[in-house]
Write an enzyme that holds these catalytic residues in place. Sequence first.
Site, PDB file in Angstrom:
ATOM      1  N   HIS A 240      -1.176   4.308   3.752  1.00 28.69           N
ATOM      2  CA  HIS A 240      -1.206   3.265   3.246  1.00 28.69           C
ATOM      3  C   HIS A 240      -0.931   3.121   1.993  1.00 28.69           C
ATOM      4  O   HIS A 240      -2.150   3.643   1.489  1.00 28.69           O
ATOM      5  CB  HIS A 240      -0.931   2.631   4.517  1.00 28.69           C
ATOM      6  CG  HIS A 240      -1.800   1.273   3.687  1.00 28.69           C
ATOM      7  ND1 HIS A 240      -2.059   0.653   2.635  1.00 28.69           N
ATOM      8  CD2 HIS A 240      -3.754   1.532   4.270  1.00 28.69           C
ATOM      9  CE1 HIS A 240      -3.300  -0.428   2.646  1.00 28.69           C
ATOM     10  NE2 HIS A 240      -4.127   0.393   4.356  1.00 28.69           N
ATOM     11  N   CYS A 241      -0.321   2.142   0.802  1.00 30.58           N
ATOM     12  CA  CYS A 241      -0.678   1.840   0.164  1.00 30.58           C
ATOM     13  C   CYS A 241      -0.287   0.303  -0.695  1.00 30.58           C
ATOM     14  O   CYS A 241      -0.027  -0.540   0.889  1.00 30.58           O
ATOM     15  CB  CYS A 241       0.542   2.992  -1.069  1.00 30.58           C
ATOM     16  SG  CYS A 241       1.627   2.757  -0.820  1.00 30.58           S
ATOM     17  N   GLN A 242       0.232  -0.125  -1.743  1.00 30.14           N
ATOM     18  CA  GLN A 242       0.237  -1.415  -1.275  1.00 30.14           C
ATOM     19  C   GLN A 242       1.665  -1.666  -1.396  1.00 30.14           C
ATOM     20  O   GLN A 242       2.171  -2.323  -0.411  1.00 30.14           O
ATOM     21  CB  GLN A 242      -0.138  -1.465  -2.796  1.00 30.14           C
ATOM     22  CG  GLN A 242       0.697  -3.924  -3.035  1.00 30.14           C
ATOM     23  CD  GLN A 242      -0.202  -3.929  -2.711  1.00 30.14           C
ATOM     24  OE1 GLN A 242      -1.800  -3.470  -2.473  1.00 30.14           O
ATOM     25  NE2 GLN A 242      -0.465  -4.986  -1.742  1.00 30.14           N
TER      26      GLN A 242
ATOM     27  N   GLY B 143       4.244   0.852   0.239  1.00 28.23           N
ATOM     28  CA  GLY B 143       5.027   2.704   0.855  1.00 28.23           C
ATOM     29  C   GLY B 143       4.913   3.357  -0.177  1.00 28.23           C
ATOM     30  O   GLY B 143       5.289   5.012   0.965  1.00 28.23           O
TER      31      GLY B 143
ATOM     32  N   TYR C   4      -0.463  -2.424   1.943  1.00 25.58           N
ATOM     33  CA  TYR C   4      -0.651  -3.582   2.350  1.00 25.58           C
ATOM     34  C   TYR C   4      -0.283  -5.241   2.354  1.00 25.58           C
ATOM     35  O   TYR C   4      -0.695  -6.151   2.374  1.00 25.58           O
ATOM     36  CB  TYR C   4      -2.361  -3.394   1.307  1.00 25.58           C
ATOM     37  CG  TYR C   4      -3.625  -4.427   1.435  1.00 25.58           C
ATOM     38  CD1 TYR C   4      -3.864  -4.595   2.472  1.00 25.58           C
ATOM     39  CD2 TYR C   4      -3.029  -5.480   0.991  1.00 25.58           C
ATOM     40  CE1 TYR C   4      -5.149  -5.573   3.006  1.00 25.58           C
ATOM     41  CE2 TYR C   4      -4.098  -6.339   0.316  1.00 25.58           C
ATOM     42  CZ  TYR C   4      -4.799  -6.393   1.680  1.00 25.58           C
ATOM     43  OH  TYR C   4      -5.406  -7.904   2.051  1.00 25.58           O
TER      44      TYR C   4
END
Length: 119
Positions: free
Chosen positions: A81-83, A85, A110
């Site tokens: 995951h990132c911030q 997607g 996130y």
Amino acid sequence: MANTVTKKISYDELKALVGKSQNLILVDVRSKEEVESGHVPGSINIPVETVEAALTMNPDEFKAKYGVTKPQLDAPELVFHCQMGRRGGIATTKAHQLGYVNARNYTGGYSEWSKKEGK
């Protein structure tokens, strides 16, 4: 049956695994600075541009660098995951190309996690 579509995982699915599943390997592919401002409990930080290098390391190197056992190719619960997607999707695609058949992207990232967790 080739699945070229990036596999996804929802907030509810991930929430059910975090802190409960021994198998969950949650990889936060954001920058170190982003991670320091908040992260999903239990996640490990492997910035997106280093994912390929990390996943091709030998297991001892991986463990020394990230503090966890390197996931097997068939790891059942490997989630990136990132911030928002996008970088998580890039990392998940890379993992699939390297043979991590069950890798999934938490598309909410996130930003969704922190909203839902009230942080």
